[in-house]
Design a protein around this motif. Structure first.
Motif, PDB file in Angstrom:
ATOM      1  N   PRO A 178       0.771  -1.388  -0.016  1.00  0.00           N
ATOM      2  CA  PRO A 178      -0.105   0.097  -0.116  1.00  0.00           C
ATOM      3  C   PRO A 178       0.924   1.217  -0.113  1.00  0.00           C
ATOM      4  N   ASP A 179       2.130   1.218   0.500  1.00  0.00           N
ATOM      5  CA  ASP A 179       3.073   2.436   0.423  1.00  0.00           C
ATOM      6  C   ASP A 179       3.176   2.950  -0.794  1.00  0.00           C
ATOM      7  N   VAL A 180       3.428   2.018  -1.739  1.00  0.00           N
ATOM      8  CA  VAL A 180       3.909   2.619  -3.192  1.00  0.00           C
ATOM      9  C   VAL A 180       2.699   2.932  -3.642  1.00  0.00           C
ATOM     10  N   GLN A 181       1.351   2.364  -3.624  1.00  0.00           N
ATOM     11  CA  GLN A 181       0.145   3.001  -4.098  1.00  0.00           C
ATOM     12  C   GLN A 181       0.132   4.320  -3.390  1.00  0.00           C
ATOM     13  N   ALA A 182       0.198   4.458  -2.288  1.00  0.00           N
ATOM     14  CA  ALA A 182       0.221   5.696  -1.362  1.00  0.00           C
ATOM     15  C   ALA A 182       0.901   6.962  -2.275  1.00  0.00           C
ATOM     16  N   VAL A 183       2.193   6.516  -2.370  1.00  0.00           N
ATOM     17  CA  VAL A 183       3.032   7.364  -3.264  1.00  0.00           C
ATOM     18  C   VAL A 183       2.615   7.745  -4.729  1.00  0.00           C
ATOM     19  N   LEU A 184       2.237   6.834  -5.263  1.00  0.00           N
ATOM     20  CA  LEU A 184       1.686   7.165  -6.539  1.00  0.00           C
ATOM     21  C   LEU A 184       0.166   8.007  -6.626  1.00  0.00           C
ATOM     22  N   ASP A 185      -0.446   7.773  -5.516  1.00  0.00           N
ATOM     23  CA  ASP A 185      -1.482   8.664  -5.379  1.00  0.00           C
ATOM     24  C   ASP A 185      -1.215  10.167  -5.184  1.00  0.00           C
ATOM     25  N   LEU A 186       0.123  10.296  -4.711  1.00  0.00           N
ATOM     26  CA  LEU A 186       0.290  11.822  -4.578  1.00  0.00           C
ATOM     27  C   LEU A 186       0.756  12.630  -5.807  1.00  0.00           C
ATOM     28  N   LEU A 187       0.965  11.676  -6.977  1.00  0.00           N
ATOM     29  CA  LEU A 187       1.347  12.358  -8.468  1.00  0.00           C
ATOM     30  C   LEU A 187       0.189  13.063  -8.844  1.00  0.00           C
ATOM     31  N   PRO A 188       0.661  14.260  -9.673  1.00  0.00           N
ATOM     32  CA  PRO A 188      -0.630  15.312 -10.051  1.00  0.00           C
ATOM     33  C   PRO A 188      -1.409  14.574 -11.009  1.00  0.00           C
TER      34      PRO A 188
END
Length: 338
Positions: free
Chosen positions: A25-35
């Motif tokens: 989930p941490d990887v996806q959480a990082v990706l979710d921050l992208l514009p």
């Protein structure tokens, strides 16, 4: 501390690429921050390796360092964050003077790094290219030139305070008895080559073939993980700690390999009259620095001391080979001028 950035050849690593799993989930959480939504997100290798991500028109690299692991390596959370902030500020300055290297992207909800799930995540530009193979004579020349070009750029980027958590060569004090004997001599040698008054800047710290990528015929430096303020001449030795060996795994060095790299460097930047001795003194300092890092991390690698002692026993031979090679370059330059 191994925080930094890198370039990789995506096409050659397809068999190891994979998308985030539901248990990451941490990887996806990082990706979710992208514009913008990530069109592609692949891990480049096994666990702990960086991720390549494509979103909108950007290609980037995401990498992480577990804060608990850094704490065990004597890097508390605040220092790790400050060290990353320092590096990203420097990489921005380096990009501003026109040097192509991984640069921070403020696309993690407006920042280039964020703490998520107990890890420090970074987002940097992707530098395309294939990894440089074990350098031959031409490769050593080109790698030396690349490092000199980087030093020209780092001087333009300007001086700055030391990186938080850095371990400069003069502050590396191994406990190994053989290392301490080498260090006792090194103090006098550093004074002889003028270390205290030497030109300083942010050295790459590991400009070996594994941190050079080739995009068509253009070479680029990547992975500034251990960059810090140091005498620029020490950076040549850091590169030669690996590139100067007979083979990548060898504990012995080939004088002509050291000489060829320095020749390439000198074709771009002027070197002093004590270039041979200076390079070898910093080679020993690099060995002591690596040995101390190993000790701080509770690790053992006998090849570090084997290489250090080999260099110390043959330092005159190595320095003379470098100086002879530089004299040959000087004679060629003279003939061209006439």
């Amino acid at each position: 501390m191994y925080l930094g950035s890198l370039g990789l050849q995506v096409e050659t690593m397809e068999r190891t690429m994979r998308t985030p799993r539901s248990d990451e989930p941490d990887v996806q959480a990082v990706l979710d921050l992208l514009p913008e939504p990530a069109d592609d997100a692949w891990q480049l290798g096994g666990p702990g390796r960086p991720w390549f991500v494509r979103y909108g028109t950007r290609k980037a690299v995401i990498r992480s360092n577990e804060l608990a692991m850094l704490e065990r390596l004597r890097f508390p959370r605040d220092m790790a964050i400050a060290s990353t902030a320092w590096l990203h500020a420097y990489l921005r300055d380096l990009s501003a003077v026109g040097f192509v290297a991984p640069a921070p992207l403020n696309d993690l909800d407006g920042e280039s790094y964020r703490v998520i799930g107990g890890s420090l995540w970074e987002l940097l530009t992707f530098i395309p290219g294939r990894p440089m193979e074990w350098p031959d004579e031409r490769g050593l020349w080109d790698a030396g030139r690349l490092l000199a070009q980087y030093h020209d750029a780092c001087v333009l980027a300007g001086p700055r305070a030391q990186r938080p958590g850095a371990l400069p060569m003069t502050e590396s004090f191994p406990s190994d008895p053989d290392a301490r004997r080498v260090q006792a001599q090194l103090r006098h040698e550093l004074a002889e080559i003028g270390h205290e008054s030497a030109l300083r800047g942010v050295i790459h710290g590991d400009a070996t073939n594994i941190n050079v990528v080739i995009d068509e015929s253009t070479l680029h430096l990547v992975d500034f993980a251990i960059a810090y303020e140091e005498a620029l001449a020490a950076d040549v030795a850091c590169a030669l700690w690996r590139n100067g060996r007979v083979t990548a795994d060898a504990v012995v060095y080939e004088p002509t390999r050291l000489a060829r790299f320095v020749q390439g460097y000198a074709s771009v930047r002027r070197v002093g009259r004590l270039a041979g001795r200076t390079t070898v003194v910093y080679l020993k300092a690099r060995g002591l620095q690596l040995q101390r890092r190993m000790e701080l991390r509770g690790r053992r690698d006998e090849t570090v001391m084997q290489r250090l002692l080999w260099i110390a026993a043959r330092q005159d031979e190595l320095s003379e080979a470098i100086d002879r090679a530089l004299e040959q370059v000087g004679e060629v330059h003279k003939r061209h001028k006439t």
